[in-house]
Structure formats: C-alpha cells, structure tokens
Write a protein that holds these residues in place. Structure first.
Motif, PDB file in Angstrom:
ATOM      1  N   TRP A 123      61.766  75.872  74.929  1.00 19.55           N
ATOM      2  CA  TRP A 123      60.784  76.510  74.042  1.00 19.55           C
ATOM      3  C   TRP A 123      61.043  76.154  72.583  1.00 19.55           C
ATOM      4  O   TRP A 123      60.097  76.029  71.798  1.00 19.55           O
ATOM      5  N   VAL A 124      62.319  75.952  72.211  1.00 19.84           N
ATOM      6  CA  VAL A 124      62.642  75.545  70.842  1.00 19.84           C
ATOM      7  C   VAL A 124      62.275  74.077  70.637  1.00 19.84           C
ATOM      8  O   VAL A 124      61.687  73.701  69.619  1.00 19.84           O
ATOM      9  N   ASP A 162      60.012  72.396  72.081  1.00 22.15           N
ATOM     10  CA  ASP A 162      58.552  72.272  71.999  1.00 22.15           C
ATOM     11  C   ASP A 162      58.047  72.599  70.594  1.00 22.15           C
ATOM     12  O   ASP A 162      57.141  71.937  70.073  1.00 22.15           O
ATOM     13  N   LEU A 163      58.620  73.615  69.966  1.00 27.72           N
ATOM     14  CA  LEU A 163      58.191  74.007  68.625  1.00 27.72           C
ATOM     15  C   LEU A 163      58.490  72.913  67.598  1.00 27.72           C
ATOM     16  O   LEU A 163      57.721  72.715  66.653  1.00 27.72           O
ATOM     17  N   GLU A 216      58.683  69.794  68.432  1.00 27.13           N
ATOM     18  CA  GLU A 216      58.094  68.575  68.989  1.00 27.13           C
ATOM     19  C   GLU A 216      59.168  67.527  69.279  1.00 27.13           C
ATOM     20  O   GLU A 216      59.027  66.338  68.952  1.00 27.13           O
ATOM     21  N   ILE A 267      59.991  82.742  64.311  1.00 32.23           N
ATOM     22  CA  ILE A 267      59.658  81.397  63.849  1.00 32.23           C
ATOM     23  C   ILE A 267      59.304  81.495  62.377  1.00 32.23           C
ATOM     24  O   ILE A 267      58.396  82.240  61.994  1.00 32.23           O
ATOM     25  N   VAL A 312      56.795  74.428  61.280  1.00 34.03           N
ATOM     26  CA  VAL A 312      57.966  75.222  61.660  1.00 34.03           C
ATOM     27  C   VAL A 312      59.182  74.746  60.862  1.00 34.03           C
ATOM     28  O   VAL A 312      59.530  73.564  60.871  1.00 34.03           O
ATOM     29  N   VAL A 366      63.683  78.268  63.734  1.00 31.54           N
ATOM     30  CA  VAL A 366      63.429  79.067  64.925  1.00 31.54           C
ATOM     31  C   VAL A 366      64.689  79.882  65.201  1.00 31.54           C
ATOM     32  O   VAL A 366      65.801  79.346  65.163  1.00 31.54           O
TER      33      VAL A 366
END
Length: 243
Positions: free
Chosen positions: A115-116, A118-119, A121, A216, A224, A227
């Motif tokens: 999930w991190v 993905d944020l 990229e 975030i 971003v 995180v």
C-alpha cells in the motif's frame, strides 16, 4: 475577548482549550481557567462554561481536583494525531510539545508494504526510506510510528537515513531541500492487536488492543510527501481538529 460564531458557545470553548492542550500550551497538571474566568473571557453564562469543562473531563483530557479546580490530564490519555504534528511542525518548527520526546529506532532504505509502494508509485521490489520512532513522556512510551519517504529523498535529504532527530521535523527539512511543502494530511484509523514490534515499542503484551493509524502528507498539488503508520496503547484519546 475571543469571538464566537454560530457553533454552540460551549463547543467553541472546548475546541479552543483542546487546541491548547494538543499544542502543548497547556501541559499535564496545568490548571484550566475557572468557570467564572471562562464565562468572563468568552462572554457566556457560567452554566455554559461548566458544560465546556465537563466535556473536557468526559474526553479524559481534564479532571477536577479538590481545592485546585479543573486541571489538564493529557499525559495518560492524549494521542496526538498526524494532523496535529504536521500543523505544529509547519507553524512552530517543533513536532513535539515540551513534555514529549522521540527516539529514532531505525532509519534505512527497505522494501515498503504494497500500500505504501502504490502511493509512491514504486515498482515491485523497489525500496523506500523508512524511519521508525518511539515517542515518550516521563511515564513511558506514548506511541510508535513509522514514516515512509520516496527513495529520491535519500540524496536530497540524507538526514532521513540517520537515526538522529531532525531539527524542525521532517516536513520542514524536506521543504528546505526540495520546495515541497506538506499542507494537508489524510488519516485513517482502526483498533488492532499489538504485533511483536508494537509490544516491544510500547511495553505491552502481544495481542493487546492498540489504536492504529495511517496518514498521508500531501503538498498543494496532491503529491505524496510522506506516508506514516502509528500505534498507541488503548485508552488514549485522539483529538481531531477541523480548521
């Protein structure tokens, strides 16, 4: 005299006193204004002032002490949110109030959770900067948290990879190096069970309930910047402040 708006007067008093507690202007053990003083300062009835103090006691942020009045009780009960720490960092240059301090347990480049990644990229197997810390007051651990940053910051803000506190906090250090300014934060929270790491950090048992959070930090363009993940022992109030 503070100005009142259409929000119920007692809630405006509550919000202001909560802000002072969260920001550290009022520390654990400090005496809150008396009912008479609140009524005079805000131009409200004493019954309304009493209602405001009762709300703070109900939140676990204050208690009545015979012969003294109503005093702040934040050390055992308050968990400052990511939004609180961000606002404090960008407005005062300090993340922690005088009665709290943090120890950076580790700072490294490592593969983040999906999930991190993905944020930020990141592709599969790509690393990000991870800083893990435990926050204390004089009674022991208050919370444990992990911050994740883009690997690109390893060169522009090398202090992120050192286990030393960064004066003024990471948001200000990143802004100074890159021009990116964190202006808002998105938060999510849940009640979970303590992991081995949580238990070690907080001095609790594995499986004990903890208040967990994810946040975030974003700049004005929605990029971003940071995180975060955090956990705190049960029984601590997280105070949300709408600005």
């Amino acid at each position: 005299m503070p100005e009142l708006d259409r929000t119920p007067p007692y809630l405006q008093v509550v919000h202001e006193l909560r802000r002072r507690i969260v920001d550290g202007e009022l520390s654990d053990g400090d005496r809150l204004p008396s009912v008479r003083q609140i009524a005079e300062d805000w131009g409200i009835a004493q019954a309304t002032a009493m209602k405001a103090l009762a709300a703070l006691r109900a939140d676990g942020l204050a208690e009545s002490v015979t012969g003294v009045g109503t005093v702040v009780r934040s050390r055992r009960n308050l968990h400052r949110s990511a939004a609180d720490r961000l606002e404090r960092a960008v407005t005062t240059g300090k993340i922690y109030p005088d009665d709290e301090y943090a120890k950076i347990v580790s700072a490294e480049l490592t593969v983040p959770p999906t999930w991190v990644a993905d944020l930020f990229e990141l592709g599969e197997g790509e690393q990000a900067i991870r800083r893990h810390r435990v926050t204390y007051n004089d009674e022991g651990p208050v919370s444990a948290s992990t911050s994740w940053f883009s690997p690109a910051l390893a060169e522009t803000v090398p202090a992120l990879l050192e286990t030393e506190r960064i004066p003024g906090g990471t948001p200000n250090a990143i802004e100074a190096a890159t021009g990116q300014r964190a202006v808002t934060t998105e938060e999510a929270s849940a009640t979970l069970r303590a992991t081995d790491q949580d238990a070690e950090d907080l001095g609790i048992a594995v499986g004990d309930p903890v208040a967990a959070g994810r946040n975030i930090y974003l700049d004005a363009g929605g990029t971003v910047i940071e995180v975060g993940e955090s956990v705190a022992p049960e029984g601590r109030w997280k105070v949300y402040r709408k600005v």
